[in-house]
Design an enzyme around this catalytic site. Structure first.
Site, PDB file in Angstrom:
ATOM      1  N   HIS A  97       0.828  -1.216   0.000  1.00  8.78           N
ATOM      2  CA  HIS A  97       0.000   0.000   0.000  1.00  8.78           C
ATOM      3  C   HIS A  97       0.856   1.258   0.000  1.00  8.78           C
ATOM      4  O   HIS A  97       1.957   1.287   0.556  1.00  8.78           O
ATOM      5  CB  HIS A  97      -0.996   0.000   1.163  1.00  8.78           C
ATOM      6  CG  HIS A  97      -0.429   0.120   2.540  1.00  8.78           C
ATOM      7  ND1 HIS A  97      -0.262   1.330   3.181  1.00  8.78           N
ATOM      8  CD2 HIS A  97      -0.014  -0.813   3.432  1.00  8.78           C
ATOM      9  CE1 HIS A  97       0.214   1.136   4.392  1.00  8.78           C
ATOM     10  NE2 HIS A  97       0.388  -0.154   4.574  1.00  8.78           N
ATOM     11  N   ASP A 112       6.094   2.248   6.556  1.00 10.63           N
ATOM     12  CA  ASP A 112       4.850   1.491   6.473  1.00 10.63           C
ATOM     13  C   ASP A 112       3.905   2.283   5.579  1.00 10.63           C
ATOM     14  O   ASP A 112       3.309   3.252   6.023  1.00 10.63           O
ATOM     15  CB  ASP A 112       4.279   1.310   7.878  1.00 10.63           C
ATOM     16  CG  ASP A 112       2.883   0.706   7.896  1.00 10.63           C
ATOM     17  OD1 ASP A 112       2.488   0.092   6.906  1.00 10.63           O
ATOM     18  OD2 ASP A 112       2.198   0.872   8.933  1.00 10.63           O
ATOM     19  N   GLU A 154      -5.243   1.147   2.754  1.00  7.31           N
ATOM     20  CA  GLU A 154      -4.930   0.126   3.754  1.00  7.31           C
ATOM     21  C   GLU A 154      -4.990   0.664   5.176  1.00  7.31           C
ATOM     22  O   GLU A 154      -5.460  -0.028   6.090  1.00  7.31           O
ATOM     23  CB  GLU A 154      -3.539  -0.466   3.483  1.00  7.31           C
ATOM     24  CG  GLU A 154      -3.247  -1.739   4.268  1.00  7.31           C
ATOM     25  CD  GLU A 154      -2.710  -1.501   5.676  1.00  7.31           C
ATOM     26  OE1 GLU A 154      -2.701  -2.461   6.466  1.00  7.31           O
ATOM     27  OE2 GLU A 154      -2.306  -0.354   5.990  1.00  7.31           O
ATOM     28  N   GLU A 155      -4.512   1.876   5.397  1.00  4.99           N
ATOM     29  CA  GLU A 155      -4.416   2.406   6.756  1.00  4.99           C
ATOM     30  C   GLU A 155      -5.776   2.608   7.423  1.00  4.99           C
ATOM     31  O   GLU A 155      -5.848   2.772   8.645  1.00  4.99           O
ATOM     32  CB  GLU A 155      -3.628   3.718   6.775  1.00  4.99           C
ATOM     33  CG  GLU A 155      -2.155   3.588   6.427  1.00  4.99           C
ATOM     34  CD  GLU A 155      -1.334   2.844   7.476  1.00  4.99           C
ATOM     35  OE1 GLU A 155      -1.906   2.461   8.527  1.00  4.99           O
ATOM     36  OE2 GLU A 155      -0.127   2.641   7.252  1.00  4.99           O
TER      37      GLU A 155
END
Length: 339
Positions: free
Chosen positions: A62, A178, A211-212
């Protein structure tokens, strides 16, 4: 600097809090198209890249990151905010940021505790770091709400924090590794494989934009998909095995176990090719693979990723961990295709 680290630096410099990922995806699209790799967007805004007509294995990472959004304009002209994703406020206190308006204007600011000066607030260190107690100090000459409104800033404008990229002794330090470290690994691997090889391999690469917030991997995959290999950060910290110099292979996270056969094969390939790796269980973690399974996709799912220290804060990984991740993905693709 390794090419994968340079790719990472490039995409880290492009703001992409969840919901505002168009610019970084356009950058990735251009880089891949120039290498002869075909791309297209899903209706939801994810970017797919592949040259094979019927990809069965999807590699997913992502590009969306933690961030914030303007919630309101305070009476003194500065900004209240709401978090996007699991932004760890103590780790972002004092960080510089950019406010991006719907018209495309950009303004600078800083995330601070309200009344932050220790010379007037003896309880500054004791105050809980939460949205109600913090604000965005706007770097404009404003003293009241109406002055900020005249600048064109409104509730709903995105707030992107500076990544603070640094590369030293093989370590990459930045916010948002991330999952931009994984996105960089995926791009680097595609460039390594090349357009002609990708025509022969039934594999596609999926860059997720949500995604987060939990639903990035829930839709948009090719109907030919049979396996989903998610590439996200490996956890480093007390109680887990992860290392910044290795690839983590997740047997389980908080959503449950990952596919037994896929996970076992990844471990076997890492051992066979002497790829630095650990097998791990992540206690507070979910992925695009979790979202795909919850959405009802009838696919096998596994999860790997380079070890990332201080996740959702001032993160750090090592180029060795990124290369280990790239090499394991490649080994799995080639093993599956028999090449």
């Amino acid at each position: 600097m390794e090419r994968v680290v340079e790719i990472l630096r490039e995409i880290l410099e492009i703001p992409s809090p969840t919901g505002y990922t168009g610019e970084v995806l356009a950058h990735i699209e251009k880089k891949l198209n120039e290498a002869g790799i075909n791309t297209h967007y899903t209706n939801k805004g994810a970017l797919l890249a592949y040259n094979h007509p019927e990809p069965e294995l999807i590699i997913a990472g992502h590009v969306d990151t933690l961030g914030a959004m303007v919630r309101g304009i305070l009476p003194n002209g500065h900004l209240s905010f709401t978090r996007i994703g699991g932004l760890h406020l103590p780790a972002f206190e004092g960080e510089y940021c950019t406010i991006i308006t719907r018209s495309g204007k950009k303004f600078r600011g800083t995330l601070l505790l309200k009344n932050p000066s220790v010379h007037v607030n003896k309880d500054a260190s004791k105050k809980e770091r939460k949205e109600e107690n913090m604000y965005i100090r706007l770097d404009e000459l404003v003293e009241k709400k109406e002055e900020t409104e005249k600048l064109g800033i409104r509730p709903g404008d995105f707030i992107a924090f500076d990544p603070k990229f640094e590369y030293v002794n093989g370590f990459v330090k930045a916010h948002f590794l991330d999952d931009k470290a994984s996105a960089a690994v995926m791009i680097d691997l595609m460039l390594d494989l090349g357009a002609e090889t990708l025509k022969k391999l039934p594999v596609a690469f999926f860059f997720s934009p949500y995604e987060e917030v939990g639903h990035g991997g829930s839709a948009g995959y090719p109907s030919s998909m049979r396996e989903l290999l998610v590439v996200d950060m490996g956890v480093v910290g007390e109680g887990v095995a992860g290392k910044e110099t290795a690839v983590s292979i997740a047997a389980k996270d908080s959503s449950g176990p990952y596919d037994y056969e896929m996970t076992t094969r990844l471990i076997e390939l890492a051992e066979k090719h002497n790829i630095p790796h650990v097998v791990d269980v992540f206690p507070y973690y979910g992925s695009d693979g979790s979202a795909a399974l919850r959405a009802g996709w009838d696919v096998r799912v596994a999860l790997i990723g380079q070890g990332v220290h201080a996740s959702h804060g001032m993160e750090r990984t090592h180029v060795k961990g990124m290369l280990a991740t790239r090499n394991l993905i490649r080994a799995y693709i080639e093993d599956r295709s028999g090449s």
